[in-house]
Design an enzyme around this catalytic site. Structure first.
Site, PDB file in Angstrom:
ATOM      1  N   HIS A 118      88.342  52.618  39.800  1.00 18.99           N
ATOM      2  CA  HIS A 118      87.341  52.243  38.800  1.00 18.99           C
ATOM      3  C   HIS A 118      86.931  50.785  38.962  1.00 18.99           C
ATOM      4  CE1 HIS A 118      85.050  52.520  35.150  1.00 18.99           C
ATOM      5  NE2 HIS A 118      85.741  51.555  34.560  1.00 18.99           N
ATOM      6  N   ASP A 163      88.244  57.839  40.424  1.00 25.47           N
ATOM      7  CA  ASP A 163      88.031  57.029  39.226  1.00 25.47           C
ATOM      8  C   ASP A 163      88.148  57.925  37.986  1.00 25.47           C
ATOM      9  OD1 ASP A 163      87.071  55.490  37.126  1.00 25.47           O
ATOM     10  OD2 ASP A 163      85.206  54.908  38.138  1.00 25.47           O
ATOM     11  N   SER A 216      81.173  50.896  33.935  1.00 28.07           N
ATOM     12  CA  SER A 216      82.082  51.363  32.888  1.00 28.07           C
ATOM     13  C   SER A 216      81.341  51.456  31.545  1.00 28.07           C
ATOM     14  CB  SER A 216      83.296  50.435  32.827  1.00 28.07           C
ATOM     15  OG  SER A 216      84.363  50.999  32.113  1.00 28.07           O
TER      16      SER A 216
END
Length: 288
Positions: free
Chosen positions: A277, A220, A163
């Site tokens: 994610h 995601d 991320s």
């Protein structure tokens, strides 16, 4: 042997290719190094071995590791947190960046403002928050990595993250390569970094070494941000995990997608799944 790929734009090659079992093993190992950066014990334990209290980094815990340096710096966009560790089992020096503590809020608040970064490459611009967050730790991290490389000659330098951490690892890897230091990079759920010039530069920077592994997962939403509409682009290649959440991943479940801004992988999906994610060959942010 890792899968080779030609990353020149417009070359008449299949868009998708299968990966090797060896590469899958590497993707699994470094996803767990990224997961370890979410565990607070690894951000205040210089000299100790890496550990994950929730048990989601067994490959890392099984290795002979030592934290050489840890950091946790706050800034207006997000914390620059992580560690530098040595892995004597696999002959690695690993820089791992943590992602955001609150993923849902971070996704919702992600802005779309670029800043020119000529020090990285000519004509390049980058997301201002990613660039400024990296700047808060750049000097100290660089010093620590240079010391580690001198202490452990012959070890491979790897940068990884998930991320926000993936974005920071990509910036760090690009900067280090610019200074002539080879870097292997394994990123998970990385948002777009900057403009087309930057995407082309990073793609070309590693075209012969094939040491960029930008991993995405099904639908995601984070790799789709910031949107291309605002002048943000993705470098090539992409390694797209097509299997669902909470299931074991096989080499047949990961495909290599070649081409800047290709829609043959994650960017071609219609829906958004925040849980996708959080799941990268395991629950990557579980420690948070």
């Amino acid at each position: 042997m890792k899968l080779a790929a030609c990353m020149s734009i417009g070359l008449a090659l299949p868009a998708l290719a299968e990966i090797t079992t060896t590469l899958l093993n590497d993707l699994s190992l470094f996803s767990q190094y990224s997961a370890a950066a979410y565990c607070s014990m690894n951000l205040n334990s210089t000299g100790a071995a890496l550990a994950c209290s929730v048990g989601n980094c067994p490959l890392v815990e099984a290795a002979d590791t030592q934290i050489l340096y840890d950091f946790d710096e706050s800034c207006s966009f997000g914390d620059a947190s992580g560690f530098v560790a040595v892995d004597n089992t696999n002959n690695l020096i690993v820089l791992s960046f943590r992602g955001s503590h609150d993923l849902s809020n971070w996704i919702a608040n992600l802005d779309f403002f670029p800043i020119d970064t000529p020090s990285v490459c000519e004509g390049c611009s980058m997301h201002v928050g990613f660039w400024e967050t990296w700047q808060t730790v750049a000097a100290n991290v660089t010093e620590q990595l240079q010391s580690a490389l001198a202490t452990y000659p012959g070890y491979t330098l790897v940068m990884t993250g998930h991320s926000l951490g993936a974005a920071l690892a990509a910036i760090a890897a690009t900067v280090f390569r610019n200074s002539g230091i080879p870097v292997e990079m394994y990123n998970y759920g990385q948002p777009r970094l900057g403009n087309l010039a930057l995407a082309q530069y990073i793609t070309n920077q590693t075209a012969t070494t094939n040491n960029n592994y930008r991993v995405t997962h099904t639908e995601d939403p984070v790799p789709k941000l910031p949107p291309r509409l605002f002048g943000f682009d993705h470098y090539s290649p992409e390694y797209w995990i097509t299997s669902g959440n909470n299931v074991s991943v096989t080499d047949a479940d990961v495909v290599q997608v070649v081409g800047i801004d290709s829609t043959d992988g994650n960017d071609g999906t219609i829906l958004d799944d925040v849980e996708a994610h959080r799941w990268y060959l395991g629950y990557i942010s579980e420690c948070s």
